[in-house]
Enzyme design. Structure first.
Site, short mmCIF file in Angstrom:
data_model
loop_
_atom_site.label_atom_id
_atom_site.label_comp_id
_atom_site.label_asym_id
_atom_site.label_seq_id
_atom_site.Cartn_x
_atom_site.Cartn_y
_atom_site.Cartn_z
N ASP A 24 -28.92 -26.70 -17.94
CA ASP A 24 -28.73 -27.72 -16.95
C ASP A 24 -28.22 -29.09 -16.92
OD1 ASP A 24 -29.32 -27.78 -13.77
OD2 ASP A 24 -30.83 -29.40 -14.77
N GLU A 84 -23.75 -26.03 -17.63
CA GLU A 84 -23.43 -26.50 -16.47
C GLU A 84 -23.12 -28.20 -16.67
OE1 GLU A 84 -25.17 -27.84 -12.11
OE2 GLU A 84 -26.23 -27.97 -14.00
#
Length: 725
Positions: free
Chosen positions: A403, A456
């Protein structure tokens, strides 16, 4: 007051930092002496463990419960126990202070260096048998604490009873507690560097209480999960990858009380659905233990503990095993970028900025009110990299989606001038975070070669999916945030204006092979006022659904692996709400709009998986070729997807509500072609326009090719055609 009395007072006040120098069995000038800290005990005897006989009664030299005495006729250490009387009840117990140092020299060195491959095997709480005695070995890193004790259900949460041994070589405190068993709650009580008492959960706990309770739970380290070639191949660049992103707490809930499904219930329901829909992978939003439901798991405090919201750690392991048994690979969202500042967690762990940067310009994330890991500290790097391997090795996780990578690798991320600290070269890159990511990906590549990592990463940082030895970050895949943003911007436009923004759909191919991309339509696109994907489509109800179907058809044919957030597969109309189930009632109408989108996504997945042209050469230029790239006026696009044998799929999209009759497209392979996918089909609640039967090419030049097809292109639709054998 004598030094001995001062030491006893320090023990009872919780300030004695070296309990093993005072407690246990010692050779003194008087002989073999046993000393024991037994708060509130009335009497204590030394017992020979070999025969159970009492040898000597210890003198209570301090009324609060400190006992000592000489062992008669003994010169050498032996296995002893203590018979202790509390309130007229006598218990025979093992003395935790008779055991020697626990960590081996090699472990100490590797942990201090930050290169221990499996730090979770040495730190945390581990069920062990030492010298024939069953119990639990505890170890925690807190180098600046003045004293650390294990507290829990087994000692009345009393920090005086079990102070730990400090290994000064690396700042780790350790203690073996006999007869402490699985299922018992514990924490670490410490006097921090400022003299304040702190109660901390175990950073390496394998299980924890469900919020709002915060204690750690003694749980066996899970056994290793063997890998297999099928799971490894399913992750490869040449394989079809269609990911279903799931938030376990809101995929489906009990209708009577809106409570979550358990891991077992999810295994029974989610797996059948994922198989039916044809997804190859499930990506679970963070399941690490976290205090706040509204963080969706992205503010974890128990990186090594599956959340208790849905069951136990063993229940989660069984859930993953069931997914694997159904042929579904499992990805986890992993958050090594920041952590919340809850008092019981990592923040100011031993009174200092131990896990986080001390300077708030480096260590505080103002967007999320969280703290940023200090990637330059060896032990922190080891904690995080070890956690990545832990999930792959001990739960069989097939990959980690990392993330917010951009927030890690840029020091000025979401910061104004003067709010960040440059690196030692004066640049904005966080060189320590970059080194951490490279180290972690390199380590996983050797220790868990069947698993993958996905980034990401929302910027154009170069080489995200290049190997570390090629100056890359070492990820296998990167989310294509640019493609997602551009295509959604295009789809939200009124079709009459799309011709002015034609390049939003073509620009992505200019960089399509710079990384190994995943095309993500994730949870981030259906929250915070962005509206649902369906609601973002323009037009009336018919056009909204047609637009979305055409978009999905375009996406499944475009180079790159696929990711779709739950609910988007049946065009949920409202934004995602983490506190409620998806709107499954929208599927109650058998011939309804939502059923049509669901049927399309299912067919797209199943066709995609059986058609190598759509995935085999995702990351090689020969796998894609534009046929129609410049028809702005009609908002028509056409391209070829190709496999290694040269087999082709012709993909045609019309992003206006005007059907195009007699539309000529130049092709590479003359002959008969057949329509195999039409998002305007009546099966998906479309207008059912298209091309029936075999369409034969004509020797009529078009689009710089000698042969062409004449097609009917339905309104707001995407077609797939293949050449007849």
């Amino acid at each position: 007051m004598s030094a001995f009395s001062e030491a006893i007072n320090s023990l009872f006040s919780g300030h004695y930092a070296d309990p093993f120098s005072l407690l246990g069995m010692h050779h003194s000038s008087k002989g073999l002496e046993v000393r024991a800290l037994l708060p509130d005990a009335d009497a204590a005897w030394v017992v020979d463990a070999s025969n159970g006989r009492k040898i000597v009664e210890l003198e209570r030299v301090d009324g609060r419960g400190f006992f000592c005495g000489l062992v008669p006729n003994r010169k050498h250490d032996f296995h002893y126990q203590l018979a202790v009387t509390w309130r007229e009840e006598t218990w025979v117990i093992e003395d935790p202070y008779r055991f020697g140092p626990l960590l081996q020299d090699m472990d100490i060195w590797l942990l201090a260096e930050g290169t221990h491959l499996r730090p979770y095997e040495r730190l945390g709480a581990h069920l062990e048998t030492l010298d024939g005695v069953e119990g639990t070995r505890f170890a925690v890193w807190a180098p600046n604490a003045q004293r650390v004790s294990v507290v829990g259900q087994f000692n009345f949460w009393d920090g005086r009873r079990h102070p730990m041994r400090l290994r000064k070589e690396n700042g780790i405190w350790e203690l073996f507690l006999p007869d402490v068993k699985a299922g018992q709650l514990y924490k670490y009580e410490m006097i921090d560097s400022h003299g304040s008492v702190r109660l901390k959960a175990d950073p390496y706990a394998f299980e924890a209480q469900m919020r709002p309770d915060t204690a750690s739970l003694i749980t066996p380290l899970p056994e290793k999960v063997p890998t297999n070639e099928a799971r490894r191949e399913a992750n490869s660049l040449r394989s079809p990858i269609s990911i279903y992103e799931v938030h376990l707490g809101s995929w489906r809930r009990h209708t009577d009380n809106n409570f979550w499904l358990s891991y077992q219930e999810l295994a029974n329901q989610l797996i059948d659905y994922v198989q039916y829909m044809g997804f190859t992978h499930v990506e679970l939003m963070p399941i690490n233990e976290h205090p706040f439901d509204g963080s969706w798991g992205y503010q974890p405090l128990g990186l090594y503990a599956p959340t208790r919201r849905f069951g136990t750690a063993s229940d989660f392991r069984a859930f993953v095993d069931a997914l694997h048994g159904a042929g579904i690979n499992v990805l986890l969202d992993w958050v090594p970028g920041h952590f919340p500042g809850d008092e019981y967690g990592l923040a100011q762990f031993d009174g200092t900025a131990l896990y986080e940067y001390s300077d708030p310009r480096e260590g505080y994330h103002q967007d999320w009110n969280t703290l940023i890991y200090n990637y330059g500290r060896h032990e922190v790097r080891n904690y995080l990299a070890g956690n990545a391997l832990f999930w792959m090795e001990r739960y069989g996780i097939d990959g980690l989606r990392v993330d917010a990578v951009a927030s890690m690798i840029y020091r000025d991320y979401s910061r104004s001038e003067g709010e960040w600290v440059p690196n030692h070269y004066g640049g904005k890159e966080n060189l320590e975070a970059i080194a951490f990511l490279r180290y972690t990906n390199h380590t996983l590549g050797h220790a868990a070669p069947a698993a993958i990592t996905l980034a990401e990463e929302s910027t154009d940082y170069p080489g995200v999916t290049l190997p570390p030895d090629c100056n890359g970050l070492g990820f296998h895949y990167k989310w294509n945030m640019g493609w997602m943003h551009d295509t959604l911007t295009y789809m939200q436009l009124d079709p009459v204006h799309r011709k002015h923004h034609h390049d939003l759909l073509t620009f992505g191919m200019l960089y399509a092979y710079s990384e190994n991309f995943v095309l993500p339509l994730s949870h981030d696109e259906v929250v915070h006022g962005k509206r649902s994907l369906l609601d973002r489509m323009p037009g009336d109800v018919w056009q909204k659904f047609a637009n979305l179907r055409a978009y999905y058809g375009f996406m499944w044919a475009y180079p790159g692996k696929k990711l779709l957030f739950m609910g988007c597969e049946f065009a949920q109309g409202r934004e995602w709400n983490h506190d409620a189930s998806l709107d499954w009632h929208l599927l109650d109408e058998p011939e309804g709009w939502h059923r049509g989108v669901q049927a399309l996504v299912r067919d797209l997945n199943h066709y995609y998986r059986q058609q190598p042209s759509l995935y085999q050469l995702d990351f090689q230029p020969q796998g894609f070729e534009w046929l129609v790239v410049d028809d702005r006026e009609n908002s028509v696009f056409a391209f070829i997807r190709r496999d290694e044998q040269g087999n082709e799929v012709l993909v045609v999209s019309n992003f206006t509500p005007v059907p195009r009759y007699g539309y000529r497209i130049g092709i590479n392979q003359p002959g008969g072609w057949r329509e195999v996918m039409n998002t305007d089909s009546v099966h998906y609640n479309g207008s059912d326009q298209g091309n029936v039967g075999t369409i034969y090419s004509e020797e009529w030049g078009s689009h710089q090719r000698q042969h062409s097809l004449v097609l009917t292109i339905p309104p707001l639709a995407t077609l797939y055609l293949v050449k007849e054998a």
